[in-house]
Design a protein around this motif. Structure first.
Motif, mmCIF file in Angstrom:
data_model
loop_
_atom_site.group_PDB
_atom_site.id
_atom_site.type_symbol
_atom_site.label_atom_id
_atom_site.label_comp_id
_atom_site.label_asym_id
_atom_site.label_seq_id
_atom_site.Cartn_x
_atom_site.Cartn_y
_atom_site.Cartn_z
ATOM 1 N N VAL A 159 1.089 2.810 8.717
ATOM 2 C CA VAL A 159 2.222 2.916 9.645
ATOM 3 C C VAL A 159 1.679 3.103 11.059
ATOM 4 O O VAL A 159 2.312 2.720 12.039
ATOM 5 C CB VAL A 159 3.162 4.072 9.229
ATOM 6 C CG1 VAL A 159 4.237 4.306 10.286
ATOM 7 C CG2 VAL A 159 3.804 3.770 7.880
ATOM 8 N N SER A 160 0.484 3.664 11.171
ATOM 9 C CA SER A 160 -0.132 3.871 12.495
ATOM 10 C C SER A 160 -0.178 2.551 13.266
ATOM 11 O O SER A 160 0.282 2.472 14.398
ATOM 12 C CB SER A 160 -1.554 4.411 12.358
ATOM 13 O OG SER A 160 -1.560 5.602 11.635
ATOM 14 N N ASP A 178 10.454 5.195 11.032
ATOM 15 C CA ASP A 178 9.224 5.528 10.302
ATOM 16 C C ASP A 178 9.623 6.183 8.984
ATOM 17 O O ASP A 178 10.045 7.329 8.954
ATOM 18 C CB ASP A 178 8.379 6.467 11.185
ATOM 19 C CG ASP A 178 7.095 6.925 10.516
ATOM 20 O OD1 ASP A 178 6.943 6.746 9.289
ATOM 21 O OD2 ASP A 178 6.239 7.498 11.229
ATOM 22 N N TYR A 182 7.694 9.121 4.699
ATOM 23 C CA TYR A 182 7.914 10.188 3.705
ATOM 24 C C TYR A 182 9.171 9.954 2.863
ATOM 25 O O TYR A 182 9.603 10.850 2.138
ATOM 26 C CB TYR A 182 8.031 11.549 4.405
ATOM 27 C CG TYR A 182 6.739 11.977 5.072
ATOM 28 C CD1 TYR A 182 5.683 12.491 4.328
ATOM 29 C CD2 TYR A 182 6.562 11.848 6.447
ATOM 30 C CE1 TYR A 182 4.489 12.864 4.923
ATOM 31 C CE2 TYR A 182 5.367 12.214 7.052
ATOM 32 C CZ TYR A 182 4.343 12.723 6.289
ATOM 33 O OH TYR A 182 3.161 13.081 6.875
ATOM 34 N N SER A 189 0.421 5.585 2.291
ATOM 35 C CA SER A 189 -0.432 6.760 2.417
ATOM 36 C C SER A 189 0.114 7.990 1.711
ATOM 37 O O SER A 189 -0.632 8.704 1.041
ATOM 38 C CB SER A 189 -0.631 7.112 3.898
ATOM 39 O OG SER A 189 -1.436 6.152 4.525
ATOM 40 N N LYS A 190 1.397 8.258 1.871
ATOM 41 C CA LYS A 190 1.925 9.544 1.399
ATOM 42 C C LYS A 190 2.449 9.444 -0.027
ATOM 43 O O LYS A 190 1.996 10.150 -0.911
ATOM 44 C CB LYS A 190 3.025 10.041 2.337
ATOM 45 C CG LYS A 190 2.667 9.961 3.815
ATOM 46 C CD LYS A 190 1.584 10.934 4.231
ATOM 47 C CE LYS A 190 1.121 10.608 5.641
ATOM 48 N NZ LYS A 190 0.358 11.614 6.304
ATOM 49 N N ARG A 217 -5.640 2.638 4.094
ATOM 50 C CA ARG A 217 -5.145 2.191 5.398
ATOM 51 C C ARG A 217 -4.265 0.951 5.256
ATOM 52 O O ARG A 217 -4.590 -0.132 5.745
ATOM 53 C CB ARG A 217 -6.319 1.907 6.380
ATOM 54 C CG ARG A 217 -7.357 2.991 6.524
ATOM 55 C CD ARG A 217 -6.766 4.361 6.891
ATOM 56 N NE ARG A 217 -5.929 4.327 8.075
ATOM 57 C CZ ARG A 217 -4.639 4.705 8.062
ATOM 58 N NH1 ARG A 217 -4.057 5.134 6.936
ATOM 59 N NH2 ARG A 217 -3.944 4.688 9.154
HETATM 60 N N1 PMP Z 1 3.999 8.553 10.538
HETATM 61 C C1 PMP Z 1 4.021 9.851 10.186
HETATM 62 C C2 PMP Z 1 5.285 10.612 10.392
HETATM 63 C C3 PMP Z 1 2.890 10.467 9.642
HETATM 64 O O1 PMP Z 1 2.939 11.758 9.290
HETATM 65 C C4 PMP Z 1 1.695 9.702 9.478
HETATM 66 C C5 PMP Z 1 0.433 10.288 8.898
HETATM 67 N N2 PMP Z 1 0.271 11.637 8.967
HETATM 68 C C6 PMP Z 1 1.713 8.358 9.872
HETATM 69 C C7 PMP Z 1 2.885 7.817 10.388
HETATM 70 C C8 PMP Z 1 0.525 7.472 9.743
HETATM 71 O O2 PMP Z 1 0.343 7.051 8.444
HETATM 72 P P1 PMP Z 1 -0.578 5.864 7.978
HETATM 73 O O3 PMP Z 1 -1.639 6.487 7.107
HETATM 74 O O4 PMP Z 1 0.315 4.939 7.194
HETATM 75 O O5 PMP Z 1 -1.164 5.215 9.167
#
Ligand code: PMP
Length: 391
Positions: free
Chosen positions: A101-102, A204, A207, A236-237, A245
Motif C-alpha cells: 500500500v506504501s 487505505d 486493516y 501485509s496485515k 512487499r
Molecule cells: N497503510 C497503513 C495504515 C499502514 O499501517 C501501513 C503499514 N504499517 C501501510 C499502509 C503500508 O503497508 P504496506 O506494507 O502494504 O506497504
C-alpha cells in the motif's frame, strides 16, 4: 566533514524523521524488553502462501511481469474485491499491483497532485501520509479525530477543515494507530461531502479484514463513489506478508493509467514471486486470516481491559491491532511517558504524537505480539504506574 546535506532538496530536508525509528533502535538493543511498538503481524506468513513463493522460484518464474501485474493476480484481485467489498473493477484497466500500500498511496498522490494542491486526511494517522503529500509539493490538511468519538472521522470536522484547493481525501478504516472506524451512516455523510467538493478519495483498506465489530464498509461501494475513489489494499496485515512487499490499487481507468506511468518509470513491476504468493493468499488464505484475526481479537480484549483496570482510559478499537490508551492522566506527556516506561520497566509503546499532533496524550500499544508478552507488559506497566503514583 560531510557537508553533502547542501545537495538535499529543501522539501526533503524539512521533513521530520519518523519518530518511531530512533526509539526502536534503542529497544532492539535492550535485553529483556517487551515491545508493544511493532506495526506488523507477529505471525509468519501462512505456510501454503510461502509454498506458492517457493514453487514460483522452483519453476524458474523469475522475470519481470506486465507493469500492471500478472493477469492472474489482477483477476483474483478483481474477484476478491467484488466479493468482499462490492465494487467490480476491470482487471485489464482498473487494477494495478504495487509494492505494498506504501507504493500504491505514493503513486496515487504523485499521479494526481499538482504543486500546491491540498490533501485532507484524518489524524492521528499512519506516519507516511503527511510526508507523502509534502513530497508531491502539495499541502497536508489534517482533520482531528478524538477519543470521545472513538477516533471515527466526524463529517462535521471534515467540513470545518476543508479549504479551497483541497483535491484529495485520504481515509483509513480501521485506522492505524487508533483502531477507529466509520460506520455506514458516517461514510455516507463523508461520501456526500466528497461529491459536493469534488474530492478524489484514497481509501487505505489495509486493516479491513481485521475488523472485530460489525461489518467493514468501503467508501468505494457507496453510491457515486466508485468513480472518485482509489481503493488501496495489500497483503501485509491480514495475510501477515509484510516482507513480500505486495499490494494493489483499484480505481477508475484514467487515474489508474496515470498511476501506471509513475509506477512504470519508477518501479517497473512488483516482484513476480510476491505476485504468485498473493494469488495463493487470495484463493486459499481465508482460514489462516480468520485464525489470526481471532487471536488479535482475544489479545485486544485482554489489553484494553488491562489498560482500563490500570487507570489508563482506553476505548475498544474496532479493528487493526493497536490499542491507544490515554497516558496523560498520569500527568506525563506521551513522549515522557514512553521514555520513562522504557527506561524503568523496559516496555516499549509509541508516543501518540508520532502519528500527528492529534495523538498528544496517548500512546500506541500494538497487540501483534504473544498473549504472554502482553500479559508481562501489563504487569510492568502496573509497576511503573505505582512508582509514578508514589511520586
Ligand atoms: N497503510 C497503513 C495504515 C499502514 O499501517 C501501513 C503499514 N504499517 C501501510 C499502509 C503500508 O503497508 P504496506 O506494507 O502494504 O506497504
Amino acid at each position: 566533514m560531510d557537508d553533502s546535506g547542501r545537495f538535499v532538496a529543501r522539501h526533503v530536508a524539512s521533513l521530520p524523521k519518523s519518530g518511531i525509528r530512533d526509539f526502536f533502535a534503542i529497544v532492539s538493543k535492550m535485553k529483556d524488553a517487551v515491545s508493544l511498538g511493532i506495526g506488523e503481524p507477529d505471525f509468519v506468513t501462512p505456510f501454503h502462501i510461502r509454498e506458492a513463493a517457493m514453487n514460483a522460484l522452483e519453476k524458474g518464474r523469475t522475470s519481470y511481469t506486465d507493469n500492471r501485474g500478472t493477469s492472474q493476480l489482477r483477476e483474483e484481485i478483481s474477484r476478491y474485491v467484488a466479493k468482499n467489498y462490492g465494487p467490480e473493477y476491470n482487471p485489464e484497466t482498473e487494477i494495478l499491483a504495487t509494492i505494498g500500500v506504501s507504493e500504491a498511496l505514493d503513486i496515487m498522490l504523485r499521479a494526481t497532485l499538482n504543486p500546491g494542491d491540498k490533501v485532507l486526511y484524518h489524524e492521528p494517522c499512519y506516519v507516511s501520509y503527511a510526508p507523502s503529500v509534502t513530497l508531491c509539493h502539495a499541502e497536508a490538511v489534517p482533520v482531528r479525530t478524538t477519543s470521545a468519538d472513538q477516533f471515527a472521522l466526524d463529517p462535521a470536522a471534515l467540513r470545518a477543515a476543508w479549504q479551497p484547493g483541497c483535491k484529495v481525501l485520504v481515509i483509513n478504516f480501521p485506522t492505524n494507530p487508533t483502531g477507529g472506524t466509520a460506520d455506514r451512516a458516517k461514510l455516507l455523510e463523508i461520501a456526500k461531502f466528497a461529491i459536493e467538493k469534488d474530492l478524489l478519495v484514497a481509501s487505505d483498506e489495509i486493516y479491513s479484514e481485521l475488523t472485530f465489530e460489525g461489518d467493514h464498509v468501503s467508501i468505494a461501494s457507496l453510491p457515486g463513489m466508485r468513480e472518485r475513489t482509489v481503493f488501496l489494499h495489500g497483503f501485509s496485515k491480514a495475510f501477515a506478508m509484510t516482507g513480500f512487499r505486495i499490494g494493489y490499487a483499484c480505481g477508475p481507468a484514467a487515474v489508474i493509467d496515470g498511476m501506471l506511468k509513475v509506477h512504470q518509470y519508477g518501479i517497473m513491476c512488483a516482484s513476480i514471486i510476491s505476485q504468485e504468493a498473493a494469488v495463493e493468499a487470495l484463493r486459499n488464505g481465508r482460514d489462516s486470516m480468520l485464525h489470526m484475526r481471532d487471536k488479535y481479537r482475544e489479545r485486544r480484549d485482554f489489553i484494553v481491559r488491562r489498560f482500563n483496570e490500570l487507570g489508563l482510559p482506553c476505548h475498544l478499537p474496532r479493528g487493526a491491532f493497536y490499542a491507544f490508551p490515554q497516558v496523560s492522566v498520569t500527568g506525563l506527556d506521551a513522549m515522557t511517558f514512553a521514555q520513562k516506561l522504557l527506561e524503568q520497566q523496559k516496555v516499549a509503546m509509541v508516543p501518540g504524537t508520532a502519528f500527528g499532533a492529534a495523538g498528544a496524550g496517548f500512546c500506541r500499544a500494538s497487540f501483534s505480539t504473544s498473549y504472554e508478552r502482553i500479559h508481562e507488559a501489563g504487569e510492568r506497566i502496573a509497576r511503573f504506574l505505582d512508582t509514578i503514583r508514589r511520586g
